[in-house]
Write a protein that holds these residues in place. Structure first.
Motif, PDB file in Angstrom:
ATOM      1  N   ARG A   9      37.809  44.518   0.165  1.00 33.91           N
ATOM      2  CA  ARG A   9      38.862  44.236   0.830  1.00 33.91           C
ATOM      3  C   ARG A   9      38.516  43.234   2.381  1.00 33.91           C
ATOM      4  NH1 ARG A   9      43.284  47.147   1.888  1.00 33.91           N
ATOM      5  NH2 ARG A   9      43.960  44.979   2.809  1.00 33.91           N
ATOM      6  N   LEU A  91      44.201  36.408  -2.274  1.00 35.22           N
ATOM      7  CA  LEU A  91      45.023  36.999  -3.023  1.00 35.22           C
ATOM      8  C   LEU A  91      45.107  37.056  -4.372  1.00 35.22           C
ATOM      9  CD1 LEU A  91      48.174  36.518  -0.580  1.00 35.22           C
ATOM     10  CD2 LEU A  91      47.080  38.692  -0.653  1.00 35.22           C
ATOM     11  N   GLN A 105      55.801  38.163  -9.354  1.00 27.66           N
ATOM     12  CA  GLN A 105      54.691  38.177  -9.002  1.00 27.66           C
ATOM     13  C   GLN A 105      54.182  39.324  -8.100  1.00 27.66           C
ATOM     14  OE1 GLN A 105      52.617  34.423  -8.184  1.00 27.66           O
ATOM     15  NE2 GLN A 105      53.866  33.284  -9.478  1.00 27.66           N
ATOM     16  N   PHE A 107      51.399  41.426  -6.012  1.00 23.89           N
ATOM     17  CA  PHE A 107      50.214  40.671  -5.299  1.00 23.89           C
ATOM     18  C   PHE A 107      49.376  42.131  -4.985  1.00 23.89           C
ATOM     19  CE2 PHE A 107      50.833  36.463  -4.137  1.00 23.89           C
ATOM     20  CZ  PHE A 107      51.850  36.139  -4.255  1.00 23.89           C
ATOM     21  N   GLY A 108      48.173  41.776  -4.945  1.00 22.17           N
ATOM     22  CA  GLY A 108      47.054  42.936  -4.420  1.00 22.17           C
ATOM     23  C   GLY A 108      46.947  42.603  -2.757  1.00 22.17           C
ATOM     24  N   PRO A 109      46.324  43.567  -2.235  1.00 21.34           N
ATOM     25  CA  PRO A 109      46.056  43.594  -0.889  1.00 21.34           C
ATOM     26  C   PRO A 109      45.264  42.404  -0.215  1.00 21.34           C
ATOM     27  CG  PRO A 109      44.666  45.221  -1.863  1.00 21.34           C
ATOM     28  CD  PRO A 109      45.452  44.693  -2.748  1.00 21.34           C
ATOM     29  N   ARG A 112      39.932  39.729   2.568  1.00 19.20           N
ATOM     30  CA  ARG A 112      39.738  38.582   3.803  1.00 19.20           C
ATOM     31  C   ARG A 112      38.210  38.236   3.912  1.00 19.20           C
ATOM     32  NH1 ARG A 112      42.771  37.564   8.152  1.00 19.20           N
ATOM     33  NH2 ARG A 112      44.224  39.249   7.607  1.00 19.20           N
TER      34      ARG A 112
ATOM     35  N   TYR B  36      59.924  36.803  -0.507  1.00 19.71           N
ATOM     36  CA  TYR B  36      58.670  37.778  -0.420  1.00 19.71           C
ATOM     37  C   TYR B  36      58.829  38.338   0.901  1.00 19.71           C
ATOM     38  CZ  TYR B  36      57.046  36.599  -5.194  1.00 19.71           C
ATOM     39  OH  TYR B  36      57.118  36.663  -6.630  1.00 19.71           O
ATOM     40  N   GLN B  38      55.845  40.043   3.521  1.00 18.87           N
ATOM     41  CA  GLN B  38      54.603  40.279   3.820  1.00 18.87           C
ATOM     42  C   GLN B  38      54.231  40.951   5.010  1.00 18.87           C
ATOM     43  OE1 GLN B  38      51.789  36.726   3.677  1.00 18.87           O
ATOM     44  NE2 GLN B  38      50.109  38.286   3.070  1.00 18.87           N
ATOM     45  N   GLY B  41      48.123  42.303   6.872  1.00 14.13           N
ATOM     46  CA  GLY B  41      47.019  42.994   6.174  1.00 14.13           C
ATOM     47  C   GLY B  41      47.317  43.357   4.550  1.00 14.13           C
ATOM     48  N   ARG B  42      48.434  42.939   4.309  1.00 13.04           N
ATOM     49  CA  ARG B  42      48.919  43.365   2.958  1.00 13.04           C
ATOM     50  C   ARG B  42      49.321  41.998   2.204  1.00 13.04           C
ATOM     51  NH1 ARG B  42      51.616  49.152   2.358  1.00 13.04           N
ATOM     52  NH2 ARG B  42      50.300  50.085   4.006  1.00 13.04           N
ATOM     53  N   GLY B  43      49.324  42.025   0.902  1.00  9.86           N
ATOM     54  CA  GLY B  43      49.802  40.992   0.027  1.00  9.86           C
ATOM     55  C   GLY B  43      51.421  41.011   0.172  1.00  9.86           C
ATOM     56  N   PRO B  44      52.059  39.737  -0.346  1.00 11.03           N
ATOM     57  CA  PRO B  44      53.534  39.634  -0.442  1.00 11.03           C
ATOM     58  C   PRO B  44      54.004  40.747  -1.267  1.00 11.03           C
ATOM     59  CG  PRO B  44      52.394  37.587  -0.398  1.00 11.03           C
ATOM     60  CD  PRO B  44      51.226  38.629  -0.589  1.00 11.03           C
ATOM     61  N   PHE B  46      57.497  41.259  -3.617  1.00 13.05           N
ATOM     62  CA  PHE B  46      58.852  40.661  -3.901  1.00 13.05           C
ATOM     63  C   PHE B  46      60.158  41.247  -3.577  1.00 13.05           C
ATOM     64  CE2 PHE B  46      61.402  38.146  -6.825  1.00 13.05           C
ATOM     65  CZ  PHE B  46      62.733  38.981  -7.436  1.00 13.05           C
ATOM     66  N   LEU B  89      58.515  35.332   3.310  1.00 12.23           N
ATOM     67  CA  LEU B  89      58.088  33.967   2.591  1.00 12.23           C
ATOM     68  C   LEU B  89      59.243  33.416   1.615  1.00 12.23           C
ATOM     69  CD1 LEU B  89      54.656  35.239   1.933  1.00 12.23           C
ATOM     70  CD2 LEU B  89      54.906  33.465   3.536  1.00 12.23           C
TER      71      LEU B  89
END
Lengths: 116, 113
Positions: A9, A91, A105, A107-109, A112, B36, B38, B41-44, B46, B89
């Protein structure tokens, strides 16, 4: 259903060092993407795989970045050597794949990366 | 070259009001557009997809419009709640059937209680 998994992470390295990121997409997803997201910007596509083949790597800095998706499932993204400007969140995302009509799509977390 | 613009400044609104976010693009004819969310600290995540031949799409409190003449999409959240606070986004498709996306820089929405 399990989501997209990424590790680590967080990663802090010195410039010129190497680093690798791992991604496990959602089961059954043929397409896998790696994005770079710099603070304050939207994600930028680095590379896209369809199964284990590369669809697009036009924005991947190939002199230092490499990625592979052996067996069409997990993927790794490597940076060697890292530069200060590589500091960003990396990402991974996956989708069912071209031709399915599903364009979502997932996404994962993210990982960084801080390059000192 | 292709360019996508979203509200660069944060949008602050009161709870219960409608939030409207803008996505403008140039030099581009996307087959579809996605929004999206966001969180830090996290991914986007949908939210919605709208195709070039659709004018409007709704999902619960969310509404997206797509004007290919103006090259603009508007994203609305009605009856906004503090939990809607996040960065939103917009992403435009390119590359035909390969499902590639180009993302805007995002708009930070803050809903005040």
């Amino acid at each position: 259903e399990a989501g997209v998994a990424q590790s680590p992470r967080y990663k802090i390295i010195e410039k010129r060092q190497s680093v690798a990121f791992w991604c496990n997409p959602i089961s059954g997803h043929a397409t896998l993407y790696w994005y770079q997201q710099i603070l304050g910007q939207g994600p930028k596509l680095l590379i896209q795989f369809q199964n284990n083949g590369v669809v697009d790597d036009s924005q991947l800095p190939k002199d230092r970045f490499s990625a592979e998706r052996l067996k069409g499932v997990d993927s790794t993204l490597k940076i060697q050597p890292a530069k200060l400007e590589d500091s960003a969140v990396y990402l991974c995302a996956s989708s069912l794949g071209s031709g399915t009509g599903d364009y979502t799509q997932y996404f994962g977390p993210g990982t960084r990366l801080t390059v000192l | 070259s292709q360019k996508i613009e979203q509200n660069s400044e944060a949008l602050n609104i009161q709870e219960g009001k409608t939030a409207t976010l803008t996505c403008n693009y140039t030099n581009y004819s996307p087959a579809y557009l996605q929004w999206y969310r966001q969180d830090p600290g996290r991914g986007p995540v949908f939210l919605l997809l709208i195709r070039e031949n659709e004018k409007e799409k709704r999902k619960e409190r969310l509404k997206v419009t797509f004007d290919t003449t103006l090259k603009q999409s508007l994203f609305h959240i009605t009856a906004s709640q503090p939990a809607d606070s996040a960065t939103y986004l917009c992403a435009l498709s390119y590359g035909g059937a390969t499902n590639k996306l180009i993302f805007g820089t995002g708009t930070l929405l803050a809903v005040q209680p």
